[in-house]
Design a protein around this motif. Structure first.
Motif, mmCIF file in Angstrom:
data_model
loop_
_atom_site.group_PDB
_atom_site.id
_atom_site.type_symbol
_atom_site.label_atom_id
_atom_site.label_comp_id
_atom_site.label_asym_id
_atom_site.label_seq_id
_atom_site.Cartn_x
_atom_site.Cartn_y
_atom_site.Cartn_z
ATOM 1 N N GLU A 11 -24.003 -2.302 -4.415
ATOM 2 C CA GLU A 11 -23.469 -2.695 -5.724
ATOM 3 C C GLU A 11 -24.335 -2.153 -6.851
ATOM 4 O O GLU A 11 -23.825 -1.671 -7.872
ATOM 5 C CB GLU A 11 -23.365 -4.211 -5.816
ATOM 6 C CG GLU A 11 -22.231 -4.822 -5.025
ATOM 7 C CD GLU A 11 -22.206 -6.334 -5.139
ATOM 8 O OE1 GLU A 11 -21.202 -6.874 -5.619
ATOM 9 O OE2 GLU A 11 -23.202 -6.977 -4.744
ATOM 10 N N ASN A 14 -23.720 1.496 -7.206
ATOM 11 C CA ASN A 14 -22.442 1.728 -7.877
ATOM 12 C C ASN A 14 -22.568 1.519 -9.387
ATOM 13 O O ASN A 14 -21.982 2.267 -10.180
ATOM 14 C CB ASN A 14 -21.370 0.802 -7.311
ATOM 15 C CG ASN A 14 -20.993 1.136 -5.879
ATOM 16 O OD1 ASN A 14 -21.291 2.219 -5.384
ATOM 17 N ND2 ASN A 14 -20.361 0.206 -5.196
ATOM 18 N N LEU A 15 -23.335 0.520 -9.785
ATOM 19 C CA LEU A 15 -23.525 0.263 -11.208
ATOM 20 C C LEU A 15 -24.278 1.402 -11.887
ATOM 21 O O LEU A 15 -24.007 1.735 -13.043
ATOM 22 C CB LEU A 15 -24.284 -1.060 -11.410
ATOM 23 C CG LEU A 15 -23.506 -2.338 -11.093
ATOM 24 C CD1 LEU A 15 -24.439 -3.544 -11.132
ATOM 25 C CD2 LEU A 15 -22.358 -2.524 -12.071
ATOM 26 N N GLU A 17 -24.014 4.436 -11.321
ATOM 27 C CA GLU A 17 -23.143 5.614 -11.452
ATOM 28 C C GLU A 17 -22.057 5.427 -12.511
ATOM 29 O O GLU A 17 -21.346 6.376 -12.843
ATOM 30 C CB GLU A 17 -22.500 5.907 -10.092
ATOM 31 C CG GLU A 17 -23.535 6.284 -9.022
ATOM 32 C CD GLU A 17 -22.954 6.303 -7.622
ATOM 33 O OE1 GLU A 17 -21.758 5.944 -7.477
ATOM 34 O OE2 GLU A 17 -23.679 6.657 -6.680
ATOM 35 N N PHE A 18 -21.937 4.226 -13.048
ATOM 36 C CA PHE A 18 -20.894 3.948 -14.036
ATOM 37 C C PHE A 18 -21.260 4.560 -15.390
ATOM 38 O O PHE A 18 -22.413 4.486 -15.827
ATOM 39 C CB PHE A 18 -20.719 2.430 -14.187
ATOM 40 C CG PHE A 18 -19.672 2.039 -15.190
ATOM 41 C CD1 PHE A 18 -18.336 1.980 -14.843
ATOM 42 C CD2 PHE A 18 -20.033 1.750 -16.497
ATOM 43 C CE1 PHE A 18 -17.370 1.618 -15.775
ATOM 44 C CE2 PHE A 18 -19.085 1.387 -17.439
ATOM 45 C CZ PHE A 18 -17.744 1.322 -17.071
ATOM 46 N N ARG A 19 -20.280 5.158 -16.050
ATOM 47 C CA ARG A 19 -20.484 5.724 -17.389
ATOM 48 C C ARG A 19 -19.310 5.330 -18.285
ATOM 49 O O ARG A 19 -18.162 5.271 -17.852
ATOM 50 C CB ARG A 19 -20.582 7.257 -17.340
ATOM 51 C CG ARG A 19 -21.759 7.795 -16.550
ATOM 52 C CD ARG A 19 -23.089 7.528 -17.243
ATOM 53 N NE ARG A 19 -24.190 8.143 -16.510
ATOM 54 C CZ ARG A 19 -24.843 7.553 -15.515
ATOM 55 N NH1 ARG A 19 -24.473 6.335 -15.116
ATOM 56 N NH2 ARG A 19 -25.842 8.165 -14.903
ATOM 57 N N ALA A 20 -19.625 5.068 -19.555
ATOM 58 C CA ALA A 20 -18.596 4.772 -20.562
ATOM 59 C C ALA A 20 -19.193 5.070 -21.931
ATOM 60 O O ALA A 20 -20.415 5.194 -22.083
ATOM 61 C CB ALA A 20 -18.141 3.323 -20.478
ATOM 62 N N VAL A 23 -21.658 0.702 -23.520
ATOM 63 C CA VAL A 23 -22.061 -0.208 -22.449
ATOM 64 C C VAL A 23 -23.164 -1.114 -22.974
ATOM 65 O O VAL A 23 -24.127 -0.647 -23.583
ATOM 66 C CB VAL A 23 -22.564 0.561 -21.211
ATOM 67 C CG1 VAL A 23 -23.097 -0.410 -20.168
ATOM 68 C CG2 VAL A 23 -21.454 1.413 -20.619
ATOM 69 N N LYS A 97 -14.654 -3.362 -18.513
ATOM 70 C CA LYS A 97 -15.353 -3.855 -17.330
ATOM 71 C C LYS A 97 -16.356 -4.928 -17.744
ATOM 72 O O LYS A 97 -17.128 -4.728 -18.694
ATOM 73 C CB LYS A 97 -16.084 -2.702 -16.636
ATOM 74 C CG LYS A 97 -16.558 -3.012 -15.231
ATOM 75 C CD LYS A 97 -17.169 -1.759 -14.621
ATOM 76 C CE LYS A 97 -17.478 -1.932 -13.149
ATOM 77 N NZ LYS A 97 -16.267 -1.960 -12.327
ATOM 78 N N ARG A 116 -24.469 3.576 -20.160
ATOM 79 C CA ARG A 116 -24.529 3.188 -18.760
ATOM 80 C C ARG A 116 -25.189 1.825 -18.656
ATOM 81 O O ARG A 116 -25.870 1.374 -19.572
ATOM 82 C CB ARG A 116 -25.312 4.222 -17.950
ATOM 83 C CG ARG A 116 -26.784 4.317 -18.311
ATOM 84 C CD ARG A 116 -27.437 5.584 -17.836
ATOM 85 N NE ARG A 116 -27.025 6.726 -18.651
ATOM 86 C CZ ARG A 116 -27.407 7.979 -18.413
ATOM 87 N NH1 ARG A 116 -28.188 8.255 -17.397
ATOM 88 N NH2 ARG A 116 -27.004 8.957 -19.203
#
Length: 368
Positions: A11, A14-15, A17-20, A23, A97, A116
């Motif tokens: 988990e 995975n976090l 690797e998150f992009r927006a 954040v 998210k 991120r």
């Protein structure tokens, strides 16, 4: 189950690797005591204000700001959510998210705005286990107890657990001899204990599947050894809680398990310090941030230990070079993310516990 949400290593990866475009990561110490709830919510409300201001400073658009603000306001106004807290709360929000973790460790208050998630504090939860399952076994019964920090222990109801050894074997007693068959006397007793343990192991799989929490056994011999020979859960701790578990309360099991967890962590730290020293003589360790960033970029790190309180910002470029003090994202956070992505073991510690005394320590797969 207690109000604790501990992320797994997957988990956390995975976090990372998150992009927006926008954040926000908020961490705050909390209290499991309901009388402290209003104070925690007030702190969180102030952190929301600080976080939105930081997002504005980095040029986040009004639509994204509004989406994040609405998501945070929903959390702040959720009375039921605030009734059940642990020792820290992590709130990770992007426009589409929202993730929360209630954590057993006391973490420092922190608000980070970036593109991120800021995940380094979460590493503490998987580095220093303050939570565990305790499996209390005796010939007369079995129970699974969850221990989290210094919160009260809670017994978990597990479907399919056998009542006792005799019922698992389909007998009224495991001590008598049979007129026919091979299972007689002490040999028969041992076989039935094995049947009991296999039934327990099967029942626990539905509860423990995917978990990385330590499992501590409370049992006496020969049941302790028999269960260990059958157990399929990979995180069973080597040290057991002795004594008759039928006469041990959940609170006593929790107290004993906390001492075991402390010893496990101390032994692991010592092993890491010893290994770091050994690898240093082989050119396979570093405490230098720039060196570690390059090594992480090219998959050369085997184990990385980072200071969870370090606030240095910067950028790690694609070639592994770094710029310190540039951008809004934590430098060690990026290095940890790169190491996780290449299969390294990544741990979060306080600086005084890190080998070499720096903000990080990396053990390398090969000289780099």
């Amino acid at each position: 189950m207690l109000p604790v949400d501990i992320p797994s290593r997957q988990e956390i990866q995975n976090l990372t690797e998150f992009r927006a475009a926008a954040v926000l990561s908020i961490y705050l110490p909390t209290s499991p005591l309901t009388q402290e709830t209003q104070h925690d919510r007030l702190v969180f409300k102030n952190q929301i204000r600080e976080g939105l201001a930081k997002l504005e400073l980095i040029g986040v658009g009004s639509d994204d700001l509004r989406a994040i603000s609405d998501a945070l306001e929903e959390i702040e106004e959720d009375d039921e959510f605030w009734r059940f807290q642990a020792h820290s709360l992590a709130v990770l929000v992007a426009p589409e998210k929202t993730i929360t973790f209630r954590l057993p460790h006391a973490l420092s208050a922190r608000v980070e705005a970036s593109d991120r998630f800021f995940v380094k504090p979460l590493l503490r939860a998987i580095t220093t286990p303050r939570s565990a399952f305790v499996l209390a076994l005796s010939q007369g019964g079995v129970r699974l107890v969850e221990v989290t920090g210094d919160l009260p222990a809670v017994e978990i109801k597990v479907a399919g657990l056998p009542k006792d050894v005799a019922s698992a074997a389909g007998k009224t007693s495991i001590l008598g001899r049979e007129a026919k068959g091979r299972l007689q006397g002490s040999e028969g007793q041992k076989v039935r204990l094995g049947m009991f343990c296999r039934e327990i192991d099967r029942a626990l799989r539905t509860i423990l599947a995917g978990s990385e929490l330590p499992l501590i056994l409370a049992a006496v011999q020969p049941l302790d050894a028999i269960y260990r020979s059958i157990n399929s859960y990979p995180h069973l701790v080597g040290e057991s809680i002795g004594g008759n578990s039928d006469e041990t309360t959940d609170a006593d099991l929790a107290q004993a398990s906390r001492s075991i967890l402390d010893r496990v962590h101390d032994e692991e730290l010592k092993s890491l310090h010893d290994l770091f020293a050994q690898r240093s003589s082989e050119g396979r360790s570093t405490s230098d941030v720039a060196h570690a960033a390059r090594a992480a970029t090219f998959g050369a790190i085997s184990t990385l230990i980072v200071d969870i309180d370090d606030e240095e910002t910067g950028i790690v470029h694609e070639n592994g070079s770094i710029e310190i003090g540039v951008g809004s994202h934590g430098l060690l956070d990026q290095i940890a993310a790169l190491a996780l992505a290449t299969g390294a073991r990544v741990l979060g510690e306080r600086r005084q516990d890190i080998p070499g005394g720096g903000s990080l320590a990396a053990i390398l797969r090969y000289p780099f």
